[in-house]
Structure formats: C-alpha cells, structure tokens
Write a protein that holds these residues in place. Structure first.
Motif, PDB file in Angstrom:
ATOM      1  N   PHE A 293       4.779  -8.124   7.206  1.00 10.07           N
ATOM      2  CA  PHE A 293       4.071  -8.503   5.980  1.00 10.07           C
ATOM      3  C   PHE A 293       5.091  -9.179   5.082  1.00 10.07           C
ATOM      4  CE2 PHE A 293       3.071  -7.835   1.526  1.00 10.07           C
ATOM      5  CZ  PHE A 293       1.738  -8.222   1.442  1.00 10.07           C
ATOM      6  N   LEU A 297       3.643  -7.285  -3.344  1.00  9.37           N
ATOM      7  CA  LEU A 297       3.062  -5.957  -3.108  1.00  9.37           C
ATOM      8  C   LEU A 297       2.136  -5.619  -4.274  1.00  9.37           C
ATOM      9  CD1 LEU A 297       6.273  -4.127  -1.818  1.00  9.37           C
ATOM     10  CD2 LEU A 297       4.514  -5.341  -0.507  1.00  9.37           C
ATOM     11  N   LYS A 301      -3.222  -8.711  -2.773  1.00 10.54           N
ATOM     12  CA  LYS A 301      -2.797  -8.845  -1.375  1.00 10.54           C
ATOM     13  C   LYS A 301      -3.166  -7.607  -0.553  1.00 10.54           C
ATOM     14  CE  LYS A 301      -0.787 -12.768  -2.310  1.00 10.54           C
ATOM     15  NZ  LYS A 301      -1.365 -14.045  -1.828  1.00 10.54           N
ATOM     16  N   ALA A 303      -1.834  -4.839  -0.684  1.00 10.50           N
ATOM     17  CA  ALA A 303      -0.598  -4.179  -0.242  1.00 10.50           C
ATOM     18  C   ALA A 303      -0.686  -2.671  -0.384  1.00 10.50           C
ATOM     19  CB  ALA A 303       0.590  -4.712  -1.040  1.00 10.50           C
ATOM     20  N   ASP A 304      -1.544  -2.202  -1.284  1.00  8.04           N
ATOM     21  CA  ASP A 304      -1.667  -0.760  -1.516  1.00  8.04           C
ATOM     22  C   ASP A 304      -2.238  -0.005  -0.321  1.00  8.04           C
ATOM     23  OD1 ASP A 304      -3.903  -2.434  -2.560  1.00  8.04           O
ATOM     24  OD2 ASP A 304      -4.921  -0.506  -2.661  1.00  8.04           O
ATOM     25  N   LEU A 306      -1.564  -0.862   2.839  1.00  9.98           N
ATOM     26  CA  LEU A 306      -0.702  -1.050   4.007  1.00  9.98           C
ATOM     27  C   LEU A 306       0.131   0.169   4.394  1.00  9.98           C
ATOM     28  CD1 LEU A 306       0.546  -4.752   3.812  1.00  9.98           C
ATOM     29  CD2 LEU A 306      -0.936  -3.704   5.526  1.00  9.98           C
ATOM     30  N   VAL A 325       8.416  -5.061   6.495  1.00 10.38           N
ATOM     31  CA  VAL A 325       7.789  -5.531   5.258  1.00 10.38           C
ATOM     32  C   VAL A 325       8.845  -6.182   4.365  1.00 10.38           C
ATOM     33  CG1 VAL A 325       6.643  -4.811   3.118  1.00 10.38           C
ATOM     34  CG2 VAL A 325       5.951  -3.803   5.321  1.00 10.38           C
ATOM     35  N   GLY A 327       8.866  -7.795   0.476  1.00  7.36           N
ATOM     36  CA  GLY A 327       8.095  -8.106  -0.722  1.00  7.36           C
ATOM     37  C   GLY A 327       8.470  -7.223  -1.889  1.00  7.36           C
ATOM     38  N   VAL A 333       3.719   1.090  -4.838  1.00  8.38           N
ATOM     39  CA  VAL A 333       3.666   0.602  -3.452  1.00  8.38           C
ATOM     40  C   VAL A 333       5.081   0.455  -2.901  1.00  8.38           C
ATOM     41  CG1 VAL A 333       2.867  -1.242  -1.930  1.00  8.38           C
ATOM     42  CG2 VAL A 333       1.503  -0.603  -3.919  1.00  8.38           C
ATOM     43  N   GLU A 334       6.004  -0.077  -3.697  1.00 10.02           N
ATOM     44  CA  GLU A 334       7.399  -0.180  -3.268  1.00 10.02           C
ATOM     45  C   GLU A 334       7.943   1.202  -2.892  1.00 10.02           C
ATOM     46  OE1 GLU A 334       9.659  -1.980  -6.357  1.00 10.02           O
ATOM     47  OE2 GLU A 334       8.721  -3.963  -6.174  1.00 10.02           O
ATOM     48  N   SER A 373      -5.532  -9.512   2.529  1.00 13.78           N
ATOM     49  CA  SER A 373      -5.781  -9.858   1.125  1.00 13.78           C
ATOM     50  C   SER A 373      -7.210  -9.575   0.655  1.00 13.78           C
ATOM     51  CB  SER A 373      -5.482 -11.332   0.896  1.00 13.78           C
ATOM     52  OG  SER A 373      -4.179 -11.660   1.330  1.00 13.78           O
TER      53      SER A 373
END
Length: 471
Positions: A293, A297, A301, A303-304, A306, A325, A327, A333-334, A373
């Motif tokens: 990916f 994030l 997208k 991203a939450d 993933l 990943v 991003g 999320v990070e 997305s």
C-alpha cells in the motif's frame, strides 16, 4: 494556444498528492503538442526553490481586506520542467515549507489568488485560457468576472479541474472583506449553504468544469460533500477527462530510482530482482506474494480498514503472503500499523512517511497493490503499478473502475471489489494469492497491463478540445 495553469501543487516543486503529479505533467505534454503552457503556484520554501536559478518577473502590491501586501513573481530560469514555471511570494503567508495544514490557509490561498489576478491585469497580452486546479484557485474565475479592479480579465475563458471535491475551502462570510472590490449583487456566486465556498464558486463562475475521470464526474452528482445539487445543475458544462501519467518519469526500463530495469519482454526476471532488494531491506520472504500500500493513511483511502484486513489475510493464508505499507496520515492508523511490526515480523513491515525512491522500488518489486479507497477521483497509483507490472487490487469507485478490469472479465488483468470493508479486501487478497500460484496467468496479466497506454498525449487532446469549445 497559451494556457496558464494555477495550482497549489506541482511536482517536483511541491507535492502532497495526485494534484501535484497532474500539474507537473499536463503542461509539459501540452508544450510537446505545440501549445504554450505555464504554471503559477505559491513560492513555498522547498528544496526545489533553493536548488534552482530564478529571475524576478514582476513585483506588485495588492490587498487582503485591510492588509496591504507586496508580492513578487519569480520565474525558473532554465525551463528544466519543459514549461515556464512561476512562483508567487508573499512574505508572512507563502514563505513556509509545508503546502497545507496551517490555521491561516484561507488567508494564504486567498492572497495567492489575489496576487495572481493582480499580476495578470498587468500583462501586455491575454492568454487563451486560465486553467484552475481545485479549491485553492476556485476564487479566480469569480475575481476575473466580478471584481471591479480586474474587469480587464473578463473575456479570458477559465476552466476549473476538480481533483478532489471533498476539500472545498469553506470560509465564513466575515472573510468576504478579503476579496477585492466586487459586485455585491453577485453574492450568490460565492455562496453555498451560507458560507463562501471557493470550490462551488469556481464551478459556478468557470467557463468549463472538468474532473479527473469519467466515473467521478457521475459520482459527484450523488456524493460530493454537499455540492450534489450544484453538480446536477451545472452538468451541462461538466466534462470527465481521465488523467494520464508521465511515461518518462514512470518507466521501469529507465527509472532513475531503480537499480534493476526491466520492460514487458523481461518483466518476470526484472520484477524478481527488484522484489529481492525490497524484501531483503524489510525482512520479508521474496518467495511469497508481496502486497503493498502506498499513499496517505486517511479515511478517503480506507487506510483505517487495512490493519485489520492485513491481519486477517496473514492469519487466513497462514503467513503465505507478505505486506509492506508506505504512507502517513491519521495518527491512530500509523500507530496501529507500527504495533503490527513485531507480532507479524517476517510477513509485515511499514514505513511511516513518504519516500519517492522507495515508492518506485515498491511499484517495481511488488506483486500486488492495494487500493481500497472510499473516494478516488482518478487515482494514479493504479496506473503506476500497471506500468510496472504490479497487479492493482482496487475498490470499484471513481477512476479505479475506469482503469482496472477485473481478472474475471474478458481480457481482465486486475482485481476489483465493491465495498471498503476488511472482508472484501481479505477476499480479494485470497484471489490474488490464487492467481500468484499460476505463474503463466500471472505473467500474462503483467504483460497485458504494461502495454496499456495511460500516457498524457491523448489526454492533452481532450483538454485542447475543451479549450477550443470556449472560443
């Protein structure tokens, strides 16, 4: 034709997303097609600014309400980007490193637009079209039409391209004083839901409105963060034009960021070499299918979803796939991705931030690209991945469904799913693992997608037709 692009971003000067890529490439290919294309953007304090030579093109004065300011327009001297690049500097507002994220962004971008039209009124000639990009430049068509000081610009056609309608630049009406003397009878051309809405104003006032894919144009009439009725009303002047990609920058045969180059003829061996470099660097097994990916994030997208989707896939495949990943974005999320590195060591890794060199290596070395997305007006990442023989796994939305054909359809080369949920992503990963085990089919898909032409040449012709329709 002479086309002036006005934007908050332009690669490689300053880029936060796809907007920068588009504005960095479209004018270059317009020049190649025989037009005169120029880009005007704010003078952020970026690496590009300090590493290149500039000449002062103009100095002027304007006002943002009661604040009178000086501005300077500088021009890049060597034409190294393939078109004329101008930067507008306003001390105290634009002299910063980041593009966005400041409390006074409304003032920054309004002042930038005022300086632009103020500079334009001093030109000895008029260009054929002013091409605005996103809400950061959405007030320009209004000011050209209805600000008394800029009546001389009325006859210049304007186009606004919407790269992402989620961001609209809302301002309270108390900030209407920022806009230079304007016709108060035209209040409705600024207003949307009792706020000044620069994007809505651009849609109302521009001669033509374009979006960056056909499907996204249709979707905006259904879901556009409050502008649905406006898009329905203005549909007659709206056109969807699919973005292109810069095939000179994104070319696995010549990519300056890659140690191992490849083309359609040797895609299997070329990708294998790049994958080996990537997996060794991040402690992954190069014999397993590699999913990546690359992007912001953020919720748009998806991203939450993933972290859970990847954990689910790792468990269901019993560790027979690897994930990487790259991003940055929402802190939660990070953090969730960072917490996965130890328990899933050997099958998962993450790099928080953005790294242009690494992104090219990931496109070249990965087997699959994840793009779940919720909103994707066009999407460039899936086109980059296809150019590098990496199978895109995408949600059917916006430009993703315009560019990716599911492998279950005739001549299909990608994987599509309908819902931005961990379950749909996990199911699609399962389909990908299955096709990865069929090396013959996998190589056919890679070669098929690498031969699709997503270059800017045909897109330039579509924009030219739009411009000509305004004469």
């Amino acid at each position: 034709m002479e086309i002036i692009h006005v934007s908050a971003e332009c690669y490689p000067v300053a880029k936060a997303g796809g907007l920068g890529d588009v504005v960095g490439a479209l004018p270059k290919y317009q020049v190649k097609a025989g037009h005169i294309a120029k880009v005007v953007m704010p003078m952020y304090r970026t690496k590009f600014l300090y590493e290149n030579d500039w000449t002062v093109d103009f100095k002027g004065q304007a006002n943002l309400g009661n604040w009178f300011f000086d501005y300077t327009v500088i021009k890049e001297s060597s034409n190294k980007l393939g078109y004329d690049l101008y930067l507008i500097d306003i001390n105290g507002l634009l002299d910063r490193q980041k593009i966005y994220g400041y409390d006074d962004d409304a003032e920054r971008f309004t002042a930038f637009q005022i300086a632009f039209v103020n500079w334009m009124i001093h030109w000895e000639h008029q260009p054929d079209v002013i091409h605005c990009h996103d809400y950061h430049t959405g007030l320009i068509p209004f000011m050209m039409q209805y600000c008394y000081d800029y009546n001389g610009l009325k006859r210049i056609p304007s186009v606004i391209t919407i790269h992402n309608a989620q961001y609209q630049g809302w301002m309270g009406w108390e900030k209407s004083r920022y806009i230079p003397r304007w016709d108060l009878w035209k209040r409705g051309m600024l207003d949307w839901n009792d706020n000044i809405n620069p994007l809505a104003s651009g849609i109302k006032c521009a001669s033509k409105v374009t979006t960056v894919s056909w499907s996204y144009m249709d979707e905006l009439r259904i879901s556009s963060n409050g502008l649905e009725k406006l898009f329905e009303f203005e549909r007659g002047k709206c056109v969807g034009i699919l973005n292109g990609i810069d095939n000179e920058v994104w070319n696995p045969a010549t990519d300056k960021y890659l140690e191992h180059h490849f083309s359609v003829k040797n895609v299997a061996t070329g990708k294998k070499k790049n994958k080996a470099v990537l997996c060794e660097r991040f402690g992954l097994d190069a014999d397993k299918p590699l999913f990546v990916f690359i992007g912001r994030l953020v919720g748009e997208k998806a991203a939450d979803i993933l972290p859970y989707a990847i954990r689910l896939a790792i468990e269901q495949t019993q560790g027979q796939a690897s994930f990487l990943v790259l991003g940055s974005g929402e802190t939660a999320v990070e953090w969730e991705f960072q917490q996965m590195t130890e328990p899933y060591k050997g099958v998962f890794n993450v790099v928080i931030g953005y790294d242009e060199t690494l992104s090219h290596l990931m496109y070249a070395g990965a087997d699959f690209l994840l793009m779940p997305s919720r909103v994707e007006p066009c999407g460039l990442n899936q086109m980059y991945s296809m150019r590098y023989g990496t199978v895109p796994i995408v949600r059917s939305t916006g430009g993703l469904q315009d560019t990716v054909v599911d492998m279950g359809d005739p001549d299909g080369f990608g994987i599509r799913f309908n819902h931005a949920t961990p379950e749909d992503v996990n199911y699609s990963i399962g389909r990908a693992v299955s096709v990865y085990q069929d090396s013959t089919h996998m190589e056919w898909m890679r070669k098929r997608m690498m031969q699709i032409d997503h270059s800017w040449e045909s897109t330039v012709d579509e924009y030219t037709n739009v411009y000509k329709s305004l004469k």
